[in-house]
Motif scaffolding. Structure first.
Motif, short mmCIF file in Angstrom:
data_model
loop_
_atom_site.label_atom_id
_atom_site.label_comp_id
_atom_site.label_asym_id
_atom_site.label_seq_id
_atom_site.Cartn_x
_atom_site.Cartn_y
_atom_site.Cartn_z
N ALA A 1 -56.73 10.71 -78.23
CA ALA A 1 -57.47 9.87 -77.28
C ALA A 1 -57.80 10.70 -76.05
N PRO A 2 -59.05 10.72 -75.62
CA PRO A 2 -59.38 11.49 -74.42
C PRO A 2 -58.71 10.89 -73.19
N ALA A 3 -58.45 11.74 -72.18
CA ALA A 3 -57.68 11.34 -71.00
C ALA A 3 -58.32 10.16 -70.29
N LEU A 4 -59.65 10.11 -70.28
CA LEU A 4 -60.34 9.05 -69.54
C LEU A 4 -61.15 8.15 -70.47
N GLY A 5 -60.79 8.20 -71.76
CA GLY A 5 -61.45 7.33 -72.73
C GLY A 5 -62.93 7.61 -72.90
N GLY A 6 -63.34 8.85 -72.69
CA GLY A 6 -64.75 9.19 -72.84
C GLY A 6 -65.62 8.67 -71.72
N TYR A 7 -65.10 8.73 -70.50
CA TYR A 7 -65.81 8.24 -69.31
C TYR A 7 -67.20 8.86 -69.16
N ARG A 8 -68.17 8.04 -68.76
CA ARG A 8 -69.51 8.56 -68.45
C ARG A 8 -70.18 7.58 -67.49
N GLU A 9 -70.68 8.11 -66.40
CA GLU A 9 -71.30 7.24 -65.39
C GLU A 9 -72.49 7.94 -64.77
N ARG A 10 -73.50 7.13 -64.46
CA ARG A 10 -74.69 7.64 -63.79
C ARG A 10 -74.74 7.11 -62.37
N PHE A 11 -74.93 7.98 -61.42
CA PHE A 11 -75.12 7.57 -60.04
C PHE A 11 -76.51 8.07 -59.63
N GLU A 12 -76.93 7.70 -58.42
CA GLU A 12 -78.24 8.15 -57.99
C GLU A 12 -78.20 9.66 -57.73
N GLY A 13 -78.86 10.43 -58.58
CA GLY A 13 -78.89 11.88 -58.39
C GLY A 13 -77.68 12.63 -58.91
N VAL A 14 -76.75 11.93 -59.51
CA VAL A 14 -75.55 12.59 -60.05
C VAL A 14 -75.13 11.92 -61.36
N GLN A 15 -74.73 12.73 -62.32
CA GLN A 15 -74.10 12.20 -63.53
C GLN A 15 -72.70 12.78 -63.61
N LEU A 16 -71.76 11.94 -64.03
CA LEU A 16 -70.39 12.40 -64.19
C LEU A 16 -69.91 11.98 -65.56
N GLU A 17 -69.43 12.93 -66.36
CA GLU A 17 -68.96 12.55 -67.69
C GLU A 17 -67.75 13.38 -68.10
N GLU A 18 -66.91 12.75 -68.88
CA GLU A 18 -65.77 13.47 -69.46
C GLU A 18 -66.25 14.23 -70.69
N LEU A 19 -65.68 15.42 -70.89
CA LEU A 19 -66.00 16.19 -72.10
C LEU A 19 -64.78 16.15 -73.01
N PRO A 20 -64.73 15.17 -73.92
CA PRO A 20 -63.48 14.95 -74.66
C PRO A 20 -63.19 16.01 -75.71
N ASN A 21 -64.18 16.76 -76.15
CA ASN A 21 -63.93 17.74 -77.21
C ASN A 21 -63.95 19.17 -76.71
N LEU A 22 -63.51 19.36 -75.47
CA LEU A 22 -63.51 20.71 -74.92
C LEU A 22 -62.14 21.35 -75.15
N ALA A 23 -62.13 22.45 -75.89
CA ALA A 23 -60.88 23.16 -76.15
C ALA A 23 -60.70 24.26 -75.10
N ILE A 24 -59.45 24.45 -74.67
CA ILE A 24 -59.15 25.48 -73.68
C ILE A 24 -57.97 26.30 -74.20
N VAL A 25 -58.19 27.60 -74.34
CA VAL A 25 -57.13 28.48 -74.80
C VAL A 25 -56.94 29.58 -73.76
N SER A 26 -55.70 29.73 -73.31
CA SER A 26 -55.39 30.79 -72.34
C SER A 26 -55.06 32.07 -73.10
N ILE A 27 -55.64 33.17 -72.65
CA ILE A 27 -55.38 34.47 -73.30
C ILE A 27 -54.80 35.42 -72.26
N ALA A 28 -53.61 35.94 -72.53
CA ALA A 28 -53.00 36.92 -71.62
C ALA A 28 -53.19 38.31 -72.21
N THR A 29 -53.48 39.26 -71.35
CA THR A 29 -53.66 40.64 -71.79
C THR A 29 -52.29 41.30 -71.92
N PRO A 30 -51.95 41.85 -73.10
CA PRO A 30 -50.66 42.52 -73.23
C PRO A 30 -50.58 43.73 -72.30
#
Lengths: 95, 189
Positions: free
Chosen positions: B9-38
């Motif tokens: 389940a996405p953290a904000l339930g797939g939030y998406r809202e339109r305001f005047e001149g601004v859009q704000l949306e959650e990206l529920p399928n964004l993967a983040i992997v941290s890579i450390a250099t040995p």
């Protein structure tokens, strides 16, 4: 107060945590015959200069780097900022 | 064994809202992997990134988009890079491990973060009220990234378009973060 991070540019001091005197980098050797005396000095004795002071800051809300900041304790003017790892390496440490 | 099926389940339930001149949306399928250099493996790491993504590893505060346009590499700190890409599934780390073939130490951070995209002509005006970083295009052009604080919450901000920013903050305080961003948008629209 703004700290001019050597890699990331000017950053607000709110992103940082202060640790203390930069001499904390020079941890004494525990096998030294005078280790007890040296650790006493390392842990408890500090200069308290009115003027330029080299101190450690941690960029906790940023890139998590340790910095050696030279700050004037009378004016808060920051005259130099270095990465602590560069300072340690310049003293012959491996990291 | 029970035959329960776990559904992400996405953290904000797939939030998406339109305001005047601004859009704000959650990206529920964004993967983040941290890579450390040995340590001692910097050259191999740089070569592996170049081979896998067709671009050089980004310096801290910068990002680069892979040649195929699917993965954004973000330089977070000396010896730390984040790979950010759209991916639906629990195996994001394996994707990066496969691409780098052991040249970097990876940690899956997908579920640690909430991802928001804010875009539109007023996005910059809304963000400059809560972000201590100078977001003017001259100081923070497309591709720049920074880890900072917004409303006392640790945030990664990345400019991925002229008027578009990706915001990452802690999953555990996702609703507080959304509230901060929404409030700032309402103050300027």
């Amino acid at each position: 107060m703004i700290i001019n991070h050597p890699l990331l540019g000017p950053r607000d001091a709110a992103e940082f945590v202060y640790l203390g005197d930069a001499s904390l980098i020079d941890r004494p050797d525990w096998e030294d015959p005078d280790a007890a005396e040296k650790y006493y000095e390392y842990l408890y004795l500090r200069d308290n200069p009115a003027g330029l002071h080299r101190e450690l800051w941690f960029h906790e809300q940023g890139d998590r780097s340790w910095l050696v900041v030279t700050r004037n304790t009378l004016t808060h003017e920051i005259t130099n900022v270095e990465l602590a790892r560069d300072v340690a390496k310049a003293q012959g440490r491996s990291r | 064994m029970s035959d329960l099926t776990l559904t992400p389940a996405p953290a904000l339930g797939g939030y998406r809202e339109r305001f005047e001149g601004v859009q704000l949306e959650e990206l529920p399928n964004l993967a983040i992997v941290s890579i450390a250099t040995p340590r001692g493996g910097e050259a191999e790491f740089a070569a592996a990134i170049e081979k896998a993504f067709g671009v050089a590893a980004p310096k801290p505060g910068h990002s680069s988009l892979s040649k195929d346009g699917r993965t954004r590499l973000v330089g977070m700190a000396p010896d730390q890079t984040f790979a950010v890409f759209t991916h639906d599934g629990p195996d994001a780390r394996q994707v990066i491990d496969g691409a780098l073939d052991g040249a970097g130490y990876t940690t899956d951070q997908t579920d640690v973060w909430v991802s928001l995209r804010i875009d539109g002509p007023r996005a910059h005006t809304a963000l400059e009220r809560i972000c201590p970083i100078d977001l003017h295009p001259d100081a923070f052009p497309e591709g720049r990234a920074a880890r900072t604080v917004m409303e006392h919450l640790g945030t990664i901000v990345l400019r991925d378009g002229a008027d578009s920013f990706l915001l990452l903050s802690a999953h555990s305080s996702a609703e507080s973060f959304l509230h901060a961003v929404e409030t700032s948008i309402r103050n300027v629209t």
